[in-house]
Scaffold this active site. Structure first.
Site, PDB file in Angstrom:
ATOM      1  N   LYS A  63      26.671  36.663 -89.987  1.00  0.00           N
ATOM      2  CA  LYS A  63      26.639  36.296 -88.557  1.00  0.00           C
ATOM      3  C   LYS A  63      25.442  35.384 -88.278  1.00  0.00           C
ATOM      4  O   LYS A  63      25.565  34.382 -87.566  1.00  0.00           O
ATOM      5  CB  LYS A  63      26.590  37.559 -87.691  1.00  0.00           C
ATOM      6  CG  LYS A  63      27.932  38.285 -87.665  1.00  0.00           C
ATOM      7  CD  LYS A  63      27.865  39.677 -87.053  1.00  0.00           C
ATOM      8  CE  LYS A  63      29.225  40.372 -87.190  1.00  0.00           C
ATOM      9  NZ  LYS A  63      29.231  41.766 -86.724  1.00  0.00           N
ATOM     10  N   GLN A 121      24.955  45.944 -84.640  1.00  0.00           N
ATOM     11  CA  GLN A 121      25.903  46.132 -85.739  1.00  0.00           C
ATOM     12  C   GLN A 121      26.305  47.612 -85.843  1.00  0.00           C
ATOM     13  O   GLN A 121      25.452  48.494 -85.923  1.00  0.00           O
ATOM     14  CB  GLN A 121      25.280  45.643 -87.061  1.00  0.00           C
ATOM     15  CG  GLN A 121      26.229  45.670 -88.232  1.00  0.00           C
ATOM     16  CD  GLN A 121      27.432  44.728 -88.060  1.00  0.00           C
ATOM     17  OE1 GLN A 121      27.282  43.584 -87.652  1.00  0.00           O
ATOM     18  NE2 GLN A 121      28.616  45.214 -88.370  1.00  0.00           N
ATOM     19  N   ASP A 169      30.340  41.278 -78.080  1.00  0.00           N
ATOM     20  CA  ASP A 169      31.319  42.014 -78.894  1.00  0.00           C
ATOM     21  C   ASP A 169      32.507  42.470 -78.046  1.00  0.00           C
ATOM     22  O   ASP A 169      33.516  42.906 -78.583  1.00  0.00           O
ATOM     23  CB  ASP A 169      30.654  43.251 -79.523  1.00  0.00           C
ATOM     24  CG  ASP A 169      30.257  43.017 -80.970  1.00  0.00           C
ATOM     25  OD1 ASP A 169      30.854  42.115 -81.602  1.00  0.00           O
ATOM     26  OD2 ASP A 169      29.363  43.722 -81.450  1.00  0.00           O
TER      27      ASP A 169
END
Ligand code: NAP
Length: 293
Positions: free
Chosen positions: A51, A95, A118
């Protein structure tokens, strides 16, 4: 060729995001993404590294935070709170999974919905369900983009989703059933409570496999010409590899590919799309913030 090239499609999306990022930079706004990792789970480390690498390519400034496995929830929430009020940060990514002593839903809810790139915040999940504008969860959105960019007709088609998790199964089902100009598909969601999974998948024009179990979908479960999207990422032992494992999806690719009209490979299918949609969400968040300034 019936194999969907997720790498190629994702690089197109990243190039589009890079173009938008450079327009923003011309106006003095550098899109910023906070990337928070707790612990040292090898898969999580590789996702976070990928990422951050994508951020650098697209022109997004990343704000990395690495916390030890024993870090407290308060410490994590402290970082989120600081990023929430930092105008240089347009997206915050924590994460997952988090260590067990940390309450995942409390952490997700602490992220400002405007910076929730997200698409997991309850407010954004609610908006998605209502069909309102909101950052969409990256993997489900990436799946829809794959279908759109491959010219797959979804309207009036029967899509069978295997899996009902909050991050893949439920949201992808929700997006697939959106009215036109959305996918407008008829959707069936299967899970471990489903009796005779094959009965459903055999009737499907589109199968989305997100069970996290290798071999969940075999050739006898697919009708000729179906579109098969394999979301699964499973590590199976492979002594011929230096790492000692290889990645496979949920679909038995060898037997299913000859029957499918289109199929995603693992790796190189849905995986790269997830990161591309994260870049897209971050740049869009920076665009929204720039409009507000
Ligand atoms: P998850 O939370 O474990 O959910 C799996 C779902 O599949 C559950 O709803 C489960 O049913 C269902 N299921 C499991 N075995 C089944 C079976 N034999 N038949 C029917 N349903 C079954 O997993 P997830 O987070 O959704 O992820 C799914 C897979 O996608 C994993 O392999 C994950 O690594 C991968 N993934 C990939 C990406 C990417 O970027 N490519 C992103 C996210 C996830 P119950 O609800 O009844 O338990």
């Amino acid at each position: 060729m019936n194999i969907i090239d997720g790498k190629k499609i994702s690089s197109e999306i990243r190039a589009e995001a890079a173009k938008k990022a450079s327009l923003l930079a011309g106006r003095g706004v550098i899109p910023g993404l906070a990337v928070i990792l707790v612990g040292d789970n090898p898969a999580s480390i590789s996702y976070v590294t990928a990422k951050e690498k994508a951020c650098a390519e697209v022109g997004i400034r990343s704000f990395p935070v690495r916390l030890p496995r024993e870090a407290s929830q308060e410490e994590l929430l402290g970082h989120i709170s600081a990023f929430n009020s930092n105008p240089d940060v347009h997206g915050i990514l924590v994460q997952l999974p988090l260590p067990e002593h940390i309450d995942e839903s409390a952490v997700i809810s602490a992220i400002s919905p405007e910076k929730d790139v997200d698409g997991f915040h309850p407010a954004n999940v609610g908006k998605m369900l209502l069909g309102e504008d909101a950052p969409l969860p990256c993997t489900p959105h990436g799946i829809i983009e794959l279908l759109v960019r491959c010219g797959v007709e979804t309207s009036g088609k029967h899509a069978v989703v295997i899996g009902r998790s909050n991050i893949v199964g439920k949201p992808v089902a929700c997006l697939l059933m959106r009215r036109k100009p959305g996918p407008n598909a008829t959707v069936t969601v299967c899970h471990t409570g489903t009796k005779n999974l094959a009965e459903y998948t055999r009737c499907a024009d589109i199968v989305i496999a997100a069970a996290g179990r290798p071999g969940t979908v075999t050739a006898d479960m697919i009708k000729d010409g179906a579109v098969v999207i394999d979301v699964g990422v499973n590590r199976i032992p492979d002594q011929s590899r230096k790492s000692g494992f290889r990645l496979v999806g949920d679909v038995d690719f060898q037997s299913v590919a000859p029957k499918a009209s289109l199929i995603t490979p693992v790796p190189g299918g849905v995986g790269p799309m997830t990161i591309a949609m994260l870049m897209d969400n971050t740049v869009k968040s920076a665009e929204r913030a720039a409009r507000l300034n």
